[in-house]
Design an enzyme around this catalytic site. Structure first.
Site, PDB file in Angstrom:
ATOM      1  N   HIS A  35       0.845  -1.193   0.000  1.00 17.62           N
ATOM      2  CA  HIS A  35       0.000   0.000   0.000  1.00 17.62           C
ATOM      3  C   HIS A  35       0.882   1.245   0.000  1.00 17.62           C
ATOM      4  O   HIS A  35       1.982   1.238   0.575  1.00 17.62           O
ATOM      5  CB  HIS A  35      -0.891   0.061   1.247  1.00 17.62           C
ATOM      6  CG  HIS A  35      -1.861  -1.067   1.380  1.00 17.62           C
ATOM      7  ND1 HIS A  35      -2.846  -1.314   0.453  1.00 17.62           N
ATOM      8  CD2 HIS A  35      -2.013  -2.008   2.355  1.00 17.62           C
ATOM      9  CE1 HIS A  35      -3.565  -2.355   0.849  1.00 17.62           C
ATOM     10  NE2 HIS A  35      -3.077  -2.795   1.989  1.00 17.62           N
ATOM     11  N   SER A  63      -6.296   2.067   4.963  1.00 21.81           N
ATOM     12  CA  SER A  63      -7.037   2.844   5.955  1.00 21.81           C
ATOM     13  C   SER A  63      -7.516   4.176   5.390  1.00 21.81           C
ATOM     14  O   SER A  63      -8.461   4.778   5.903  1.00 21.81           O
ATOM     15  CB  SER A  63      -6.172   3.085   7.197  1.00 21.81           C
ATOM     16  OG  SER A  63      -5.010   3.829   6.871  1.00 21.81           O
ATOM     17  N   GLU A 110       3.094  -6.490   3.204  1.00 28.58           N
ATOM     18  CA  GLU A 110       2.412  -5.253   3.613  1.00 28.58           C
ATOM     19  C   GLU A 110       3.389  -4.339   4.354  1.00 28.58           C
ATOM     20  O   GLU A 110       3.060  -3.749   5.382  1.00 28.58           O
ATOM     21  CB  GLU A 110       1.178  -5.557   4.478  1.00 28.58           C
ATOM     22  CG  GLU A 110       0.189  -4.410   4.550  1.00 28.58           C
ATOM     23  CD  GLU A 110      -1.029  -4.715   5.404  1.00 28.58           C
ATOM     24  OE1 GLU A 110      -1.948  -3.870   5.411  1.00 28.58           O
ATOM     25  OE2 GLU A 110      -1.078  -5.780   6.044  1.00 28.58           O
TER      26      GLU A 110
END
Length: 341
Positions: A8, A73, A284
């Site tokens: 991400h 998020s 991640e």
């Protein structure tokens, strides 16, 4: 190669968060809404946020390529309505595309969708199409709970999701089932909501017959599958009670798990319980857990160490680190072959 299927853009320039703050503030004062043109991020700023972070760690850990999507998020589908999510998704997806263009051999873009609570998932199709056809996205993130921890959406097996699945099948593109921020105080975002969602999504798939309608659909459940490997016997027993086939036949032709498990015993369990063909390497990195484990002296998210210490056969390790990703992400495989890899 080592392909990390779960990355991400968690280090995006501060201007992105500042623009988002203005967008959210303007929900109560539309006149204060920022224009998209107000967000100016240069290529040099992108380089400055990626090179000392994701790229540095990839080089240190021998990771060749990362599938790169917007910060999970930050998706925050519960904020505003569809128009808010549509503009925000478009901006975030463009940034990941730009990073992948700057480093085409290190990053492949994946897209977030402009989901919104209570809104028909079919509204996401234009952004999905744009990201695949214009940005070369090799995957997308699908949020099973756009409400942010209140679970107001129907299960993933509900026909309301079918327009997205139909487009995924058409493009031969997989989705990572990934929730976003929790606004429910009972569920910590990364410590509870993410892992709860992994487990919940898997059980929804066990209960339903989604893959009878979409036999080529592929879904990746991250974070090692949440509680799934640990409670594999429970899920097998529940499938039997529901009159379903064995899990290997019912879901494992279509469902895959990544290696974002941050300790050796948990990783060992994943490798022992789940067939190697269903496991994709992932870390991640610069994500939910960014610190060094004082017991080992290594980063918690240095998942390559756990895989290499798990005494996998060379065949299984080759499948997990590269071959499975090429199979689950055909557009990534085509991209790599186009690069001579």
């Amino acid at each position: 190669m080592i392909i990390d299927c779960h990355g991400h853009y968690t280090t995006a320039p501060p201007a992105l968060a500042a623009w988002r703050d203005q967008q959210i503030a303007a929900l109560d004062d539309p006149g204060a809404a920022p224009a998209r043109a107000d967000l100016r991020i240069s290529d040099d700023e992108l380089r400055e946020t990626v090179e000392p972070n994701q790229l540095r760690l990839m080089d240190e850990r021998g990771i060749d390529l990362t599938i790169f999507s917007p910060r999970a998020s930050f998706m925050a589908h519960h904020v505003g309505g569809f128009e808010t999510s549509a503009e925000w998704a478009s901006i975030c997806n463009e940034l990941c595309h730009r990073v992948s263009t700057l480093y085409p051999e290190r990053f492949a873009p994946a897209a977030m969708l402009p989901q919104s609570p209570g809104v028909d998932p079919a509204t996401c199709i234009p952004e999905l199409t744009r990201c695949v056809e214009e940005y070369g996205a090799v995957a997308l993130n699908l949020n099973p709970d756009p409400s942010g921890g209140h679970w107001t959406a129907p299960p993933l097996t509900d026909r309301s999701w079918y327009p997205i699945y139909e487009k995924m099948v058409e493009y031969d593109i997989p989705a990572m089932v990934h929730v976003s921020t929790s606004v429910n105080p009972a569920f910590h975002t990364t410590g509870a909501h993410y892992l709860n969602a992994d487990t919940t999504a898997f059980m929804q798939l066990v209960e339903g017959d989604l893959f009878a309608d979409f036999p080529t659909l592929r879904l990746v459940i991250p974070h090692g599958g949440g509680a799934v490997p640990y409670h594999w016997g429970r899920f097998r027993g529940l499938a039997m009670a529901l009159g379903k086939p064995e899990l290997e036949d019912h879901v494992l032709n279509n469902v895959f798990f990544d290696t974002c498990v941050y300790h050796q015993p948990g990783s060992d369990l994943l490798f022992d319980v789940i067939p190697a063909r269903n496991i994709l390497f992932a870390s991640e990195m610069v994500g939910a857990v960014r610190s060094v484990d004082p017991r080992t002296g290594h980063y918690f998210d240095d998942t390559r160490r756990y895989a290499e210490a798990a005494k996998l056969s060379e065949e299984d390790w080759a499948a997990i680190r590269e071959r499975n990703a090429r199979t689950v992400y055909p557009r990534l495989d085509a991209l790599l072959k186009g690069q001579g890899r």
